[in-house]
Motif scaffolding. Structure first.
Motif, PDB file in Angstrom:
ATOM      1  N   ASN A 181       0.880   6.934  -6.716  1.00  0.00           N
ATOM      2  CA  ASN A 181      -0.087   7.699  -7.002  1.00  0.00           C
ATOM      3  C   ASN A 181      -0.113   8.908  -6.487  1.00  0.00           C
ATOM      4  O   ASN A 181      -0.549   9.991  -7.334  1.00  0.00           O
ATOM      5  N   LEU A 182       0.450   9.362  -5.449  1.00  0.00           N
ATOM      6  CA  LEU A 182       0.420  10.736  -4.569  1.00  0.00           C
ATOM      7  C   LEU A 182       1.151  11.734  -5.897  1.00  0.00           C
ATOM      8  O   LEU A 182       1.008  12.748  -5.899  1.00  0.00           O
ATOM      9  N   GLU A 230       2.462  15.039   0.739  1.00  0.00           N
ATOM     10  CA  GLU A 230       2.168  13.809   1.178  1.00  0.00           C
ATOM     11  C   GLU A 230       2.978  12.378   0.807  1.00  0.00           C
ATOM     12  O   GLU A 230       3.114  11.754   1.670  1.00  0.00           O
ATOM     13  N   ALA A 231       3.106  12.777  -0.255  1.00  0.00           N
ATOM     14  CA  ALA A 231       4.188  11.577  -0.944  1.00  0.00           C
ATOM     15  C   ALA A 231       5.376  11.547  -0.122  1.00  0.00           C
ATOM     16  O   ALA A 231       5.995  10.423   0.244  1.00  0.00           O
ATOM     17  N   LYS A 265       0.792  -1.194  -0.032  1.00  0.00           N
ATOM     18  CA  LYS A 265      -0.080  -0.016   0.118  1.00  0.00           C
ATOM     19  C   LYS A 265       0.915   1.394   0.085  1.00  0.00           C
ATOM     20  O   LYS A 265       0.494   2.288  -0.649  1.00  0.00           O
ATOM     21  N   GLU A 266       2.047   1.281   0.803  1.00  0.00           N
ATOM     22  CA  GLU A 266       2.767   2.462   0.937  1.00  0.00           C
ATOM     23  C   GLU A 266       3.741   2.725  -0.558  1.00  0.00           C
ATOM     24  O   GLU A 266       3.672   3.710  -0.728  1.00  0.00           O
ATOM     25  N   ASP A 284      -6.543   8.505   1.024  1.00  0.00           N
ATOM     26  CA  ASP A 284      -7.428   7.693   0.039  1.00  0.00           C
ATOM     27  C   ASP A 284      -6.647   7.751  -1.306  1.00  0.00           C
ATOM     28  O   ASP A 284      -6.905   8.228  -2.355  1.00  0.00           O
ATOM     29  N   TYR A 285      -5.520   7.039  -1.458  1.00  0.00           N
ATOM     30  CA  TYR A 285      -4.589   7.136  -2.567  1.00  0.00           C
ATOM     31  C   TYR A 285      -5.276   6.305  -3.935  1.00  0.00           C
ATOM     32  O   TYR A 285      -4.551   6.486  -5.072  1.00  0.00           O
ATOM     33  N   ILE A 289       5.451   9.914   3.409  1.00  0.00           N
ATOM     34  CA  ILE A 289       5.561   8.347   3.388  1.00  0.00           C
ATOM     35  C   ILE A 289       6.975   7.815   3.038  1.00  0.00           C
ATOM     36  O   ILE A 289       7.400   6.854   3.566  1.00  0.00           O
ATOM     37  N   LEU A 300      -2.217   6.332   5.592  1.00  0.00           N
ATOM     38  CA  LEU A 300      -2.515   6.760   4.198  1.00  0.00           C
ATOM     39  C   LEU A 300      -3.757   7.364   3.928  1.00  0.00           C
ATOM     40  O   LEU A 300      -4.658   7.072   4.261  1.00  0.00           O
ATOM     41  N   ALA A 356       0.966   3.911  -2.932  1.00  0.00           N
ATOM     42  CA  ALA A 356       0.498   5.363  -2.434  1.00  0.00           C
ATOM     43  C   ALA A 356       1.498   6.455  -2.880  1.00  0.00           C
ATOM     44  O   ALA A 356       1.010   7.294  -3.325  1.00  0.00           O
TER      45      ALA A 356
END
Length: 312
Positions: A223-224, A232-233, A216-217, A301-302, A236, A299, A220
């Motif tokens: 996508n971010l 935001e990216a 997921k990370e 809602d990526y 993470i 996270l 994410a």
């Protein structure tokens, strides 16, 4: 698999084994489903991280068949070719389509350090003997053969050579490829510790390692960045970097399998001559993984983001 399918996150899947050294297909399925839930867009089977060097050809075929049966048809299953002889590479390429592979990731010749012309002939011979699309794996750090821009110029004559796994560890090479070839090739970041940088530079996708444990990370971050939500990216990514550094290590297979085990989607078993981590070496890797688990970020809602065309 059309050219547009080469995008997003393609895990270089680990090959889970049982205690008696056979492929653990139940665990393979569990990891596959976790990848799908996280939003990956394709998978690579039997790569270096998948312990290709110790898998039999029959085992590689079974992995492809199982992945193809398990995944939705929209998710490409790509088989890695890493062979010593051109004849064997061609034979595998010809067989791959019949067992359900949608594409091939091709490494340069193994063991022999081919010169530029030999490498181009090797790749082009494979391309001429299959209708499947190819990703060329460019990793001079680990495999001692660099596919230069001039070599890619020659390879561009083959329409089914569609993508590049860019692992030179020189982030500028992403821009050099785009400057030279425009959109002729899809470009994937192939080094975990550079995923944010190279996606920001326009990479179309990522072939990832730690995604096997933290899918997921990984998705994410991709996508971010594509949505232009860099801060935001980055948050993470900064959390993730100590884990990602476990990928650029001779024992990346053991490291990543250990991480996947702690996340409940893998096992530590590796195939000899590899041995599982133990002692102080294992403790140091566990410290990195456990700290990451304890501080795992929440996270956004990526999976439902609008892509920013300026960075796509």
């Amino acid at each position: 698999m059309n050219k547009a399918s080469w995008q997003g996150i393609f895990p270089a899947l680990v090959t889970p084994f049982t205690a008696d050294d056979t492929i653990d297909f139940d665990l393979f399925e569990k990891n596959l489903l976790a990848q799908v839930e996280a939003g990956i867009t394709g998978v690579i089977v039997a790569g270096s991280l998948g312990e290709a060097s110790t898998l039999t050809r029959a085992e590689k075929n079974e992995l492809v068949k199982f992945a193809r049966k398990t995944l939705d048809k929209s998710l490409p299953v790509v088989l890695c070719i890493a062979e010593q002889s051109t004849a064997e590479a061609v034979s595998i390429a010809k067989e791959a389509e019949s067992i359900g592979a949608d594409g091939l990731m091709v490494l340069p010749p193994m063991r022999y350090k081919a010169d530029d012309n030999e490498t181009v002939v090797y790749f082009s011979t494979i391309a001429k003997n299959t209708s499947l699309p190819l990703m060329i794996y460019n990793n001079p750090v680990d495999y001692k053969i660099e596919v230069t821009l001039d070599m890619f110029e020659q390879l561009s004559a083959y329409p089914n050579i569609q993508a590049i796994k860019e692992s030179t560890r020189d982030v500028s090479n992403v821009t050099r490829i785009f400057n030279r070839f425009g959109d002729r090739f899809k470009v994937f970041c192939g080094v975990d510790t550079l995923i944010m940088e190279e996606v920001m530079l326009g990479a179309d996708g990522v072939v990832g390692g730690l995604v096997d444990a933290f899918p997921k990370e990984t998705v994410a971050i991709f996508n971010l960045v594509k949505a232009g939500r860099y801060q935001e990216a980055l948050a993470i990514y900064r959390w993730y970097l100590p884990l990602l550094e476990l990928d650029i290590h001779p024992k990346l297979v053991q490291n990543i399998k250990l991480a996947a085990t702690l996340m409940g989607i893998g096992s530590e078993f590796v195939r000899a001559p590899r041995l599982v981590l133990e002692g102080a070496e294992k403790e140091s890797v566990l410290a990195v993984i456990n700290k990451a688990i304890e501080t795992q970020p929440v996270l956004p809602d990526y999976l439902n983001l609008t892509v920013d065309s300026s960075v796509a």
